[in-house]
Design a protein around this motif. Structure first.
Motif, PDB file in Angstrom:
ATOM      1  N   GLY A  21       0.763  -1.377   0.090  1.00 16.69           N
ATOM      2  CA  GLY A  21      -0.099   0.110   0.198  1.00 16.69           C
ATOM      3  C   GLY A  21       0.902   1.247   0.027  1.00 16.69           C
ATOM      4  O   GLY A  21       2.030   1.274   0.602  1.00 16.69           O
ATOM      5  N   GLN A  22       0.525   2.240  -0.578  1.00 16.71           N
ATOM      6  CA  GLN A  22       1.112   3.612  -0.586  1.00 16.71           C
ATOM      7  C   GLN A  22       0.217   4.600  -0.074  1.00 16.71           C
ATOM      8  O   GLN A  22      -0.985   4.762  -0.372  1.00 16.71           O
ATOM      9  CB  GLN A  22       1.402   3.952  -2.226  1.00 16.71           C
ATOM     10  N   GLU A  23       0.893   5.607   0.816  1.00 12.10           N
ATOM     11  CA  GLU A  23       0.373   6.732   1.350  1.00 12.10           C
ATOM     12  C   GLU A  23      -1.007   5.916   2.006  1.00 12.10           C
ATOM     13  O   GLU A  23      -2.133   6.985   1.833  1.00 12.10           O
ATOM     14  CB  GLU A  23       0.096   7.767   0.347  1.00 12.10           C
ATOM     15  N   PHE A  24      -0.831   5.119   2.756  1.00  8.75           N
ATOM     16  CA  PHE A  24      -2.093   4.456   3.705  1.00  8.75           C
ATOM     17  C   PHE A  24      -2.122   5.378   4.781  1.00  8.75           C
ATOM     18  O   PHE A  24      -1.032   5.757   5.315  1.00  8.75           O
ATOM     19  CB  PHE A  24      -1.503   3.098   3.841  1.00  8.75           C
ATOM     20  N   ARG A  25      -3.204   5.664   5.122  1.00  2.00           N
ATOM     21  CA  ARG A  25      -3.360   6.748   6.464  1.00  2.00           C
ATOM     22  C   ARG A  25      -4.265   5.792   7.425  1.00  2.00           C
ATOM     23  O   ARG A  25      -5.244   5.290   7.062  1.00  2.00           O
ATOM     24  CB  ARG A  25      -4.039   7.787   6.245  1.00  2.00           C
ATOM     25  N   LEU A  26      -3.882   6.075   8.746  1.00  3.40           N
ATOM     26  CA  LEU A  26      -4.565   5.411   9.801  1.00  3.40           C
ATOM     27  C   LEU A  26      -4.711   6.547  11.136  1.00  3.40           C
ATOM     28  O   LEU A  26      -3.812   7.277  11.169  1.00  3.40           O
ATOM     29  CB  LEU A  26      -3.965   4.022  10.565  1.00  3.40           C
ATOM     30  N   ASP A  27      -5.757   6.564  11.852  1.00  2.67           N
ATOM     31  CA  ASP A  27      -5.999   7.364  12.962  1.00  2.67           C
ATOM     32  C   ASP A  27      -4.972   6.629  14.168  1.00  2.67           C
ATOM     33  O   ASP A  27      -4.696   5.320  14.253  1.00  2.67           O
ATOM     34  CB  ASP A  27      -7.223   7.339  13.631  1.00  2.67           C
ATOM     35  N   ILE A  28      -4.312   7.742  14.952  1.00  3.54           N
ATOM     36  CA  ILE A  28      -3.445   6.928  16.030  1.00  3.54           C
ATOM     37  C   ILE A  28      -3.582   7.858  17.214  1.00  3.54           C
ATOM     38  O   ILE A  28      -4.409   8.842  17.426  1.00  3.54           O
ATOM     39  CB  ILE A  28      -1.786   7.123  15.908  1.00  3.54           C
ATOM     40  N   ASP A  29      -3.567   7.333  18.427  1.00  3.02           N
ATOM     41  CA  ASP A  29      -3.970   7.982  19.823  1.00  3.02           C
ATOM     42  C   ASP A  29      -2.438   8.313  19.956  1.00  3.02           C
ATOM     43  O   ASP A  29      -1.410   7.551  19.887  1.00  3.02           O
ATOM     44  CB  ASP A  29      -4.238   6.869  20.733  1.00  3.02           C
ATOM     45  N   GLY A  30      -2.173   9.414  20.415  1.00  2.91           N
ATOM     46  CA  GLY A  30      -0.980   9.964  20.802  1.00  2.91           C
ATOM     47  C   GLY A  30      -0.231  10.761  19.537  1.00  2.91           C
ATOM     48  O   GLY A  30      -0.931  11.058  18.504  1.00  2.91           O
ATOM     49  N   ASP A  31       0.958  10.948  19.914  1.00  2.00           N
ATOM     50  CA  ASP A  31       1.955  11.717  18.636  1.00  2.00           C
ATOM     51  C   ASP A  31       2.654  10.666  17.769  1.00  2.00           C
ATOM     52  O   ASP A  31       3.333  11.234  17.166  1.00  2.00           O
ATOM     53  CB  ASP A  31       2.646  12.829  19.486  1.00  2.00           C
ATOM     54  N   ASP A  32       2.708   9.410  18.144  1.00  2.00           N
ATOM     55  CA  ASP A  32       3.548   8.476  17.394  1.00  2.00           C
ATOM     56  C   ASP A  32       3.048   7.231  17.589  1.00  2.00           C
ATOM     57  O   ASP A  32       2.287   6.919  18.527  1.00  2.00           O
ATOM     58  CB  ASP A  32       5.037   8.786  17.982  1.00  2.00           C
ATOM     59  N   ILE A  33       3.719   6.351  16.715  1.00  2.00           N
ATOM     60  CA  ILE A  33       3.469   4.915  16.773  1.00  2.00           C
ATOM     61  C   ILE A  33       4.579   4.092  16.275  1.00  2.00           C
ATOM     62  O   ILE A  33       5.127   4.666  15.267  1.00  2.00           O
ATOM     63  CB  ILE A  33       2.107   4.378  15.920  1.00  2.00           C
ATOM     64  N   SER A  34       4.902   2.961  16.966  1.00  2.00           N
ATOM     65  CA  SER A  34       6.251   2.344  16.528  1.00  2.00           C
ATOM     66  C   SER A  34       5.908   1.458  15.065  1.00  2.00           C
ATOM     67  O   SER A  34       4.784   1.301  14.889  1.00  2.00           O
ATOM     68  CB  SER A  34       6.752   1.211  17.427  1.00  2.00           C
ATOM     69  N   ASP A  35       6.862   1.341  14.403  1.00  2.00           N
ATOM     70  CA  ASP A  35       6.851   0.500  13.370  1.00  2.00           C
ATOM     71  C   ASP A  35       6.008  -0.856  13.422  1.00  2.00           C
ATOM     72  O   ASP A  35       5.335  -1.574  12.881  1.00  2.00           O
ATOM     73  CB  ASP A  35       7.870   0.418  12.493  1.00  2.00           C
ATOM     74  N   GLN A  36       6.588  -1.496  14.740  1.00  2.00           N
ATOM     75  CA  GLN A  36       6.024  -2.850  15.113  1.00  2.00           C
ATOM     76  C   GLN A  36       4.771  -2.698  15.439  1.00  2.00           C
ATOM     77  O   GLN A  36       4.040  -3.649  15.169  1.00  2.00           O
ATOM     78  CB  GLN A  36       6.801  -3.309  16.232  1.00  2.00           C
TER      79      GLN A  36
END
Length: 76
Positions: A21-36
């Motif tokens: 997938g390219q330029e996929f977007r997801l909502d996150i809680d907080g300011d960052d998310i690890s790759d894992q």
């Protein structure tokens, strides 16, 4: 402000083949998310089975209104 992550991904399947997938977007809680954590989230959310390696590429955090309400799942 709402935060989302935009990224590219490549997923290999243990029984052959893969998806990307390219330029996929997801909502996150907080300011960052690890790759894992991001990899685990997309595998679970897309209900993928027999997943081998997951590569997260070109990840960036953006400020954009969330598209889902908390706890909401996509329905078919």
């Amino acid at each position: 402000m709402d935060k989302r992550v935009q990224f590219d991904f490549e997923i290999d399947f243990t029984n052959g083949g893969g998806i990307q997938g390219q330029e996929f977007r997801l909502d996150i809680d907080g300011d960052d998310i690890s790759d894992q954590d991001l990899a685990a989230y997309i595998v679970e959310d897309m209900r993928l089975l027999m997943v081998g390696e997951v590569r997260i590429l070109n990840k960036k955090i953006i400020t954009e209104k969330h598209k889902r309400k908390p706890g909401e799942k996509e329905t078919n």
